[in-house]
Design an enzyme around this catalytic site. Structure first.
Site, PDB file in Angstrom:
ATOM      1  N   SER A   1     109.544   3.324  89.918  1.00 48.56           N
ATOM      2  CA  SER A   1     109.509   2.127  90.738  1.00 48.56           C
ATOM      3  C   SER A   1     108.153   1.434  90.772  1.00 48.56           C
ATOM      4  O   SER A   1     108.082   0.275  91.170  1.00 48.56           O
ATOM      5  CB  SER A   1     109.904   2.484  92.164  1.00 48.56           C
ATOM      6  OG  SER A   1     108.934   3.338  92.756  1.00 48.56           O
TER       7      SER A   1
ATOM      8  N   LYS B   1     100.275  -0.961  95.102  1.00 45.95           N
ATOM      9  CA  LYS B   1     101.726  -1.073  95.124  1.00 45.95           C
ATOM     10  C   LYS B   1     102.136  -1.587  96.505  1.00 45.95           C
ATOM     11  O   LYS B   1     101.572  -1.162  97.520  1.00 45.95           O
ATOM     12  CB  LYS B   1     102.340   0.311  94.847  1.00 45.95           C
ATOM     13  CG  LYS B   1     103.868   0.307  94.752  1.00 45.95           C
ATOM     14  CD  LYS B   1     104.401   1.706  94.406  1.00 45.95           C
ATOM     15  CE  LYS B   1     105.918   1.721  94.257  1.00 45.95           C
ATOM     16  NZ  LYS B   1     106.432   3.055  93.906  1.00 45.95           N
TER      17      LYS B   1
ATOM     18  N   SER C   1     108.231   7.909  89.729  1.00 41.01           N
ATOM     19  CA  SER C   1     107.886   6.492  89.870  1.00 41.01           C
ATOM     20  C   SER C   1     106.458   6.103  89.486  1.00 41.01           C
ATOM     21  O   SER C   1     106.145   4.926  89.384  1.00 41.01           O
ATOM     22  CB  SER C   1     108.161   6.021  91.293  1.00 41.01           C
ATOM     23  OG  SER C   1     109.542   5.794  91.462  1.00 41.01           O
TER      24      SER C   1
END
Lengths: 95, 484, 478
Positions: B151, B76, B175
């Site tokens: 997210s 990420k 997330s």
């Protein structure tokens, strides 16, 4: 709690965020809605409840006092917007 | 090769069926081919990946391979990667090349994992749909008009579409778990303090936690084993040994007590999602588990408390982005105030701006007690609810998300509706507990996730419980047709 | 109207750690800009603070030294504001729960009396960097080497009533932190600096007046002058019908005045909250006991002991215990000489201190150590040399010519105590000055001194002065 455009402008200044005038009403609306959501907390009786700042009940760890960091100025300043003579430059600071 | 799980790929590498270089090349080709449709990656580091793959192959030849040596993964874009752009999904850091590696990145590299690139995400991890990214929305591989969740939407979509066998994510309010659910993969948010936050760009420091995202619980166990552990650079890192998660996967579930919070099955939960979740729970009974209805009475306060605590911490954490030392700086600032306000105003998107404003307000003079202090007291109530529950049950189960993936744009203009999609995940972050989402079926053609919540540091238990299910179900092996 | 001044001081002492409070970067002074600012000090994305053990130990030592409670549990908080020398946009400090609670310090006043000044609290925090305003094409340059240096902010009660008391307090605290070895006390380098809260009120009024805060006073002289200026300004203002406003003011040493900083002040709202990157600081008995064990003898205790053990006056004991180094030097001299504490005190406070001052040296760099000084005093004591010669020998020792004995030998400075030898010199002096002899014998007594001078001159100062006096008296009588 609802916030008007003037209050949004004041908070935006505190947070050093430039917001276009035309966007202020939408922020005021959204922020007021969020505060309304948050106001649901008022229903809870929290008398005598100890606030919880951290999930784990741990104490701060202490680091031995040793100066071990090398000088990496060149690397760090390679990503800086503006530097001169090893200093970060900003518009004149008035004291 | 892309159909295999990390465990299978690891076995293939060990057996010499293929090299890491071949494997890495295969995934890079898929990224090149499919990413334009998904927008799951912000940065692809193809050359560095191949170089690392070759190093991994040499290591294997020397007989020094670990399970993850040579396995391609994606990070990420919230994790700092030395020499590679680390954008956090924001214009603010569009040109920020991190000068150091996050601990998670360092540890996975040390285990021999090969980074393919950096995945897309909601800006500064603030969002539940991946629509707040400066780099545009990520699409759900199961339906390109649906969101992947957020997210960590880029990581979830990349794994679901088989562009990477595993990825890292971070979870502040859901997330990892929510996008895992919406994309049909397995994702684990560990106990707060289990995975180091060093080098993980902070959103809300007392809630943020990195974790693995992969197809199966077994793969998550392999990844977590490499990511977790004490880090002296993080004051909130837990100094306790990391169990061999993979070795603990097979324990039978006989006598396992699963708590079903009545608050998680009420109003707001989509009917089909509820049915799929019930079926999964029925499967657990067949596996020998006992289900017990429990109550988490303060659940409905989780979202209100979260939207004080997270924005408050974020308003302070994001103050460092001021255009002085790194990051976006506005053109020709006329004075210092102008430098700050325009650099920040231009660098941050609307959702980040909203949260900074809310947090700034909540901490400001005269409001602190009513908002921040109150929220922290509620946080204690929520945590106490869980502790009471864990006196009676071993794990808690329920839906990860109240609905399946929603349409792109459907909630983008309504922050409150968007916030409510994290209704089942947020309390776990407030309490700091571990939570896992695993795919348990479909509703209207889109994946449904089951959330398992464990007591502190019970990651091994959650992985075990998920793994046993995945031995009798194959939802986690289903691939979206367009990316098979 | 008679006015009373009320002063409280906030003193920032930089703690003498090797590394910063939350990072492993060096705290050494004077490095090239930004070469001692690591990723944590720069506030790069993703970095985290870890607390320096010695900074905490030093804070605990101060707490114990001022008789304060060292908190078993204290909390770090963020003070949020934007400023270019503050990289994270917040300063890590302590707010509601500081590491050191209420304590006190006794100050000595000029009239010989003493006064107890209350200390409200002391807390740990990180220092900011520096903005340099030299010519960067109308811009300021930011150096973050100082960012993250550990500070102990020591906040006094508003217990001082004059600029002199404020200075006495500041000096006493300065002496204490240097004694404790927790601060180098270097005010020029900013290691010890002060903000002063000043207000005035009609004498006898129990209510405090509105205060102004004067920032960044980095010398004792500036503190005194700034406060005095400020007192006068406030009184003038009130007496001419104005009102003091609560504000921050800056002292301008060139103009000798304080000026409002209103521009910077506008609506500060620091939004303090507990730093989520740091956990509560919990100190157990073992930690506090170790800090207590590390405490040196404190200045007041040492001063008292000097009066008792060495029979010194309170004044002399006070001067000799100004610093640990001076006190140690004094005690080492007494030990080496094996006694004569008063003689040692006179020399340590006298020539020794004067020479240090003259050369601007500290004791660690003194060319004359305690053993050497004792060697000189031994020769004074056994009358090998006179006091006057001793000063000459000391000067030669200071210049590096060797020990006292070697210098006395080399320069032939041994005192003449042999009566016949002195008599011979006296005879020569009398013979050479028949006119003066006649005048003396005619009753001009004050010529005695002239003859003493002549004798000392002829003996090159080596004749024992007492013997010269006695013998000369006899001889002049004729």
């Amino acid at each position: 709690m609802s916030l008007g455009p003037a209050e949004v402008a004041k908070i935006a200044h505190l947070a050093r965020l430039a917001i276009r005038d035309e966007d202020v009403p939408a922020y005021a609306r959204n922020l007021s809605a969020i505060l309304e959501l948050v106001a649901q907390m008022d229903a809870a009786d929290t008398t005598g409840v100890a606030p919880m700042a951290h999930p784990l009940n741990m104490a701060q760890r202490l680091r031995p006092d040793a100066a071990a960091e090398p000088d990496r100025r060149e690397r760090f300043q390679a990503i800086a917007p503006q530097v001169e003579a090893g200093l970060y430059l900003v518009p004149k600071v008035i004291e | 090769m892309h159909e295999k799980t990390i465990a299978q790929l690891s076995a293939g590498l060990a057996a010499g069926e293929f090299s890491s270089e071949e494997l890495t090349r295969a995934f890079l080709e898929r990224v090149e081919r499919f990413n334009p449709r998904l927008n799951a990656f912000i940065t692809v580091t193809a050359e560095a990946a191949l170089a690392r793959a070759r190093v991994a192959d040499q290591r294997r030849q020397r007989g020094e391979a670990e399970p993850l040596t040579g396995i391609p993964i994606a990070h990420k874009d919230i994790f700092c990667t030395d020499g590679v752009r680390t954008s956090c999904g924001s214009r603010m850091l569009d040109r920020f090349v991190a000068p150091y590696d996050a601990t998670v990145v360092e540890k996975l590299s040390a285990a021999g994992a090969v980074m393919l690139g950096k995945t897309n995400m909601d800006e500064f991890a603030m969002g539940s749909s991946n629509e707040t990214s400066f780099y545009g929305p990520v699409r759900n591989p199961w339906d390109l008009e649906a969101v992947p969740g957020g997210s960590s939407g880029g990581s979830a979509a990349a794994v679901a579409a088989r562009l990477a066998p595993g990825a890292t994510g971070t979870d502040t309010g859901g997330s990892i778990r929510q996008p895992a659910a919406l994309c049909g993969i397995t994702g684990l948010k560990p106990t707060y303090g289990r995975v180091s936050r060093w080098g993980m760009i902070a959103y809300a420091s007392s809630l943020d936690q990195g974790g693995p995202m992969a197809r199966s619980a077994e793969d998550c166990a392999l990844l977590l084993g490499a990511m977790a552990g004490f880090d002296p650079r993080d004051s909130t890192s837990a100094d306790r040994p990391v169990p061999d998660y993979a070795a603990l996967l097979d324990r039978p579930l006989d006598g396992l007590r699963i708590g079903l919070p009545k608050e998680y099955f009420g109003e707001g939960l989509d009917g089909v999602v509820a049915q799929v979740v019930e079926e999964a729970i029925a499967e657990y009974r067949k596996l020998g588990a006992e289900t017990i209805e429990i109550s988490l009475p303060n659940s409905r306060l989780a979202i209100p408390a979260y939207y004080v605590i997270a924005p408050a911490e974020c308003s302070s954490n994001l103050a460092r982005f001021d255009g002085v030392r790194y990051g976006h700086r506005c053109e020709n600032p006329k004075d210092l105030l102008d430098l700050y306000t325009r650099s920040r105003g231009e660098g941050f998107g609307a959702e980040v701006t909203r949260r900074i404003l809310v947090g700034t307000f909540a901490l400001s003079a005269g409001y602190y007690d009513a908002y921040y202090l109150k929220a922290q007291q509620i946080r204690r109530l929520i945590s106490d609810d869980f502790q009471r529950a864990f006196e009676r049950v071993d794990v808690i189960a329920g839906p990860t998300s109240p609905t399946v993936a929603f349409r792109l744009g459907e909630k983008a203009d309504d922050p409150i509706t968007m916030y409510l999609s994290d209704i089942y995940t947020i309390a776990v972050n407030l309490a700091g507990l571990p939570g896992l989402s695993l795919p348990v079926g479909f509703a209207a053609g889109l994946p449904v996730g089951l959330q398992l919540i464990g007591d502190y540091f019970a990651e091994d238990r959650l992985l075990n419980v998920a793994h046993r299910y995945q031995q009798v179900a194959d939802w986690h092996l289903r691939a979206p047709a367009a990316f098979a | 109207m008679e006015w009373e001044t009320v002063i409280g001081l906030e003193i920032h002492a930089q703690l003498a750690t090797k590394s910063k409070i939350f990072s492993g970067a060096s705290t050494a002074y004077g490095a090239a800009p930004n070469t001692q600012a690591c990723a944590i000090d720069l506030g790069l994305p993703g970095v985290l603070p870890v607390l320096n053990r010695d900074a905490v130990r030093m804070a605990a030592m101060l707490g114990l030294a001022i008789g304060a409670e060292v908190a078993r549990r204290s909390v770090f908080a963020r003070k949020n504001y934007f400023y270019p020398d503050l990289p994270k946009g917040y300063q890590i400090s302590q707010y509601e729960l500081p590491v050191v609670g209420k304590g006190q310090l006794t100050i000595d006043l000029d009239d010989g009396s003493s006064k107890v000044i209350g200390i409200t609290r002391a807390h740990l925090e990180e220092d900011a960097g520096k903005s340099l305003h030299e010519d960067f094409h109308g811009r300021s340059g930011i150096d973050l080497n100082r960012a993250g240096t550990p500070l102990l902010e020591i906040v006094s009660e508003p217990d001082m009533r004059s600029a002199k008391e404020a200075v006495a307090y500041m000096k006493k605290l300065h002496q204490l932190v240097v004694y404790l070895g927790i601060c180098d006390g270097n005010m020029q380098e900013g290691s010890f600096r002060c903000d002063a809260n000043v207000s005035v009120r009609p004498k006898g009024d129990p209510k405090f007046g509105t205060r102004a805060e004067i920032k960044n006073l980095n010398s004792f002289r500036f503190v005194e002058r700034a406060i005095e200026f400020e007192i006068e300004r406030q009184i003038d203002l009130i007496e001419s019908g104005g009102k003091v406003v609560q504000e921050t003011r800056l002292y301008d040493p060139d103009q000798g005045e304080t000026r409002s900083m209103r521009g910077k002040e506008e609506a500060n709202d620091y939004r303090y909250f507990p730093d989520p990157d740091l956990l509560p600081l919990v100190l157990d008995d073992a930690f506090i006991d170790a800090a207590r064990a590390a405490l040196p003898e404190l200045p007041d205790v040492k001063k008292q002991r000097f009066t008792e053990q060495y029979g010194l006056s309170a004044y002399d004991a006070g001067v000799l215990t100004t610093s640990r180094a001076l006190a140690n030097h004094y005690e080492a001299t007494v030990a080496a000489l094996g006694g004569e504490p008063k003689l040692c005190a006179n020399w340590v406070m006298g020539d020794f201190s004067a020479f240090l001052n003259k050369d601007n040296r500290d004791i660690a760099n003194s060319p004359v150590d305690a053993a050497q000084l004792a060697g000189l005093l031994r020769r004074l004591q056994d009358r090998t040399i006179s006091g006057k010669i001793a000063k000459e020998v000391f000067e030669a020792m200071w210049a590096g010519e060797g020990d006292a004995d070697a210098i006395i030998e080399k320069r032939g400075l041994r005192q003449i105590t042999d009566t016949s030898a002195i008599e011979k010199v006296i005879d020569d002096a009398i013979a050479a000055n028949p006119d003066q002899l006649a005048q003396y014998r005619a009753g001009k007594d004050k010529l005695f001194g002239f003859f003493v001078g002549q004798v000392m001159k002829l003996s090159k100062g080596k004749a024992n002065p007492q013997q010269v006096n006695d013998l000369l008296m006899e001889k002049l009588k004729g």
